[in-house]
Design a protein around this motif. Structure first.
Motif, short mmCIF file in Angstrom:
data_model
loop_
_atom_site.label_atom_id
_atom_site.label_comp_id
_atom_site.label_asym_id
_atom_site.label_seq_id
_atom_site.Cartn_x
_atom_site.Cartn_y
_atom_site.Cartn_z
N ALA A 215 0.86 -1.18 0.00
CA ALA A 215 0.00 0.00 0.00
C ALA A 215 0.90 1.22 0.00
O ALA A 215 2.05 1.15 0.41
CB ALA A 215 -0.89 -0.01 1.25
N SER A 216 0.38 2.35 -0.47
CA SER A 216 1.17 3.58 -0.46
C SER A 216 0.37 4.72 0.16
O SER A 216 -0.45 5.35 -0.50
CB SER A 216 1.60 3.96 -1.88
N VAL A 217 0.63 4.97 1.43
CA VAL A 217 -0.04 6.08 2.13
C VAL A 217 0.36 7.40 1.48
O VAL A 217 -0.45 8.29 1.29
CB VAL A 217 0.34 6.11 3.63
N GLN A 218 1.64 7.47 1.13
CA GLN A 218 2.19 8.67 0.48
C GLN A 218 1.43 8.95 -0.82
O GLN A 218 1.00 10.06 -1.08
CB GLN A 218 3.67 8.42 0.19
N GLY A 219 1.28 7.89 -1.62
CA GLY A 219 0.58 8.03 -2.89
C GLY A 219 -0.85 8.50 -2.69
O GLY A 219 -1.35 9.36 -3.42
N SER A 220 -1.50 7.95 -1.67
CA SER A 220 -2.88 8.32 -1.37
C SER A 220 -2.96 9.78 -0.92
O SER A 220 -3.81 10.54 -1.38
CB SER A 220 -3.43 7.39 -0.29
N ASN A 221 -2.04 10.18 -0.05
CA ASN A 221 -2.02 11.58 0.41
C ASN A 221 -1.76 12.55 -0.73
O ASN A 221 -2.36 13.63 -0.80
CB ASN A 221 -0.96 11.78 1.50
N ASN A 222 -0.84 12.17 -1.64
CA ASN A 222 -0.44 13.09 -2.71
C ASN A 222 -1.41 13.14 -3.88
O ASN A 222 -1.57 14.17 -4.52
CB ASN A 222 0.95 12.72 -3.25
N ASN A 223 -2.04 12.01 -4.19
CA ASN A 223 -2.79 11.92 -5.45
C ASN A 223 -4.29 12.15 -5.34
O ASN A 223 -4.95 12.45 -6.33
CB ASN A 223 -2.55 10.55 -6.12
N LEU A 224 -4.85 11.99 -4.13
CA LEU A 224 -6.28 12.21 -3.99
C LEU A 224 -6.56 13.68 -3.68
O LEU A 224 -5.99 14.23 -2.74
CB LEU A 224 -6.86 11.34 -2.85
#
Length: 251
Positions: free
Chosen positions: A76-85
């Protein structure tokens, strides 16, 4: 879908998802039933894509052909979720940029935002519009004052963070173009909703178009959902098919 375990930190804990994303138990039930019938065949990723389509149809919206064959990620990528949503208080240009980075254009932005014709949002996601939109202690001028007054009764300036409100106050359980009609009279609850009508001539035209023509909105929503479902999916031999959507398989 993954829960936090060991070194893996769940995307459910990212800022846009935290205390907000719901309904995982429905996916779990579907997965359980499918594993009983044909083990290790249907990925959680495909189930989510199909459930999105079916819930749209069940609430009166359009249908579309869901391309299948996705595989589940091993991480999972919390970073990706924070940055992309996009966040609920995002500016329009920030929303458009985030969509563009995923290969989605302005038409997709407006059509997919129409998903807010059903569902809820929390007080914490729009509070600043009721009390302090630009840091000067003044409510948002682009929020209908009568609507704002009603919202303030259940969303005080502090406390009540998790109180839920309909995204579409008129037909909250029906998938229709009412969301766009709401924006025309400044009844979009989130900043990220109303900016579609107030911050760009191009998106404003699309909002008016979909408010007038439900069929056109349905047609574009279906197309944009397929497009969004095709954003870099994992396919064989990458990833896996999880037995349980909340945990990776232990090989």
């Amino acid at each position: 879908m993954l829960d936090t375990s060991g070194t893996l930190v769940s995307e459910k804990r990212s800022n846009p998802n935290k205390d907000s994303l719901r309904g995982f138990e429905v996916i779990d039930e579907i997965k359980y039933a499918l594993e009983n019938e044909c083990p290790q065949t249907f990925s959680c990723a495909d189930i989510v894509a199909l459930a999105a389509r079916d819930s749209t149809v069940l609430t009166g919206g359009p249908s579309w052909e869901v391309p299948l064959g996705r595989r589940d990620s091993l991480d999972a990528s919390v970073q990706g979720s924070n940055n992309n949503l996009p966040a609920p208080n995002s500016t329009l240009s920030s929303i458009i940029t985030k969509f563009k980075l995923q290969g989605l254009d302005i038409v997709d932005v407006v059509a997919l935002s129409g998903a807010h014709t059903i569902g809820d949002t929390r007080c914490v996601s729009f509070r600043q519009r009721l009390y302090n939109q630009s840091g000067n202690g003044v409510p948002d001028f682009s929020l209908n004052p009568a609507y704002a007054a009603g919202l303030r009764t259940k969303c005080p300036s502090s406390g009540g963070d998790q109180n839920l409100f309909f995204l579409d106050l008129v037909t909250p359980f029906k998938f229709d173009n009412q969301y766009f009609k709401n924006l025309l009279v400044y009844n979009g609850i989130l900043n990220s909703d109303e900016v579609l009508f107030t911050q760009s001539a191009q998106t404003m035209e699309l909002v008016k178009l979909y408010a007038e023509n439900n069929e056109l909105f349905f047609e574009q929503f279906a197309k944009s959902m397929v497009k969004m479902g095709n954003i870099s999916p994992l396919t064989w031999p990458m990833g896996e098919i999880r037995k349980n959507c909340r945990r990776v398989n232990h090989h």
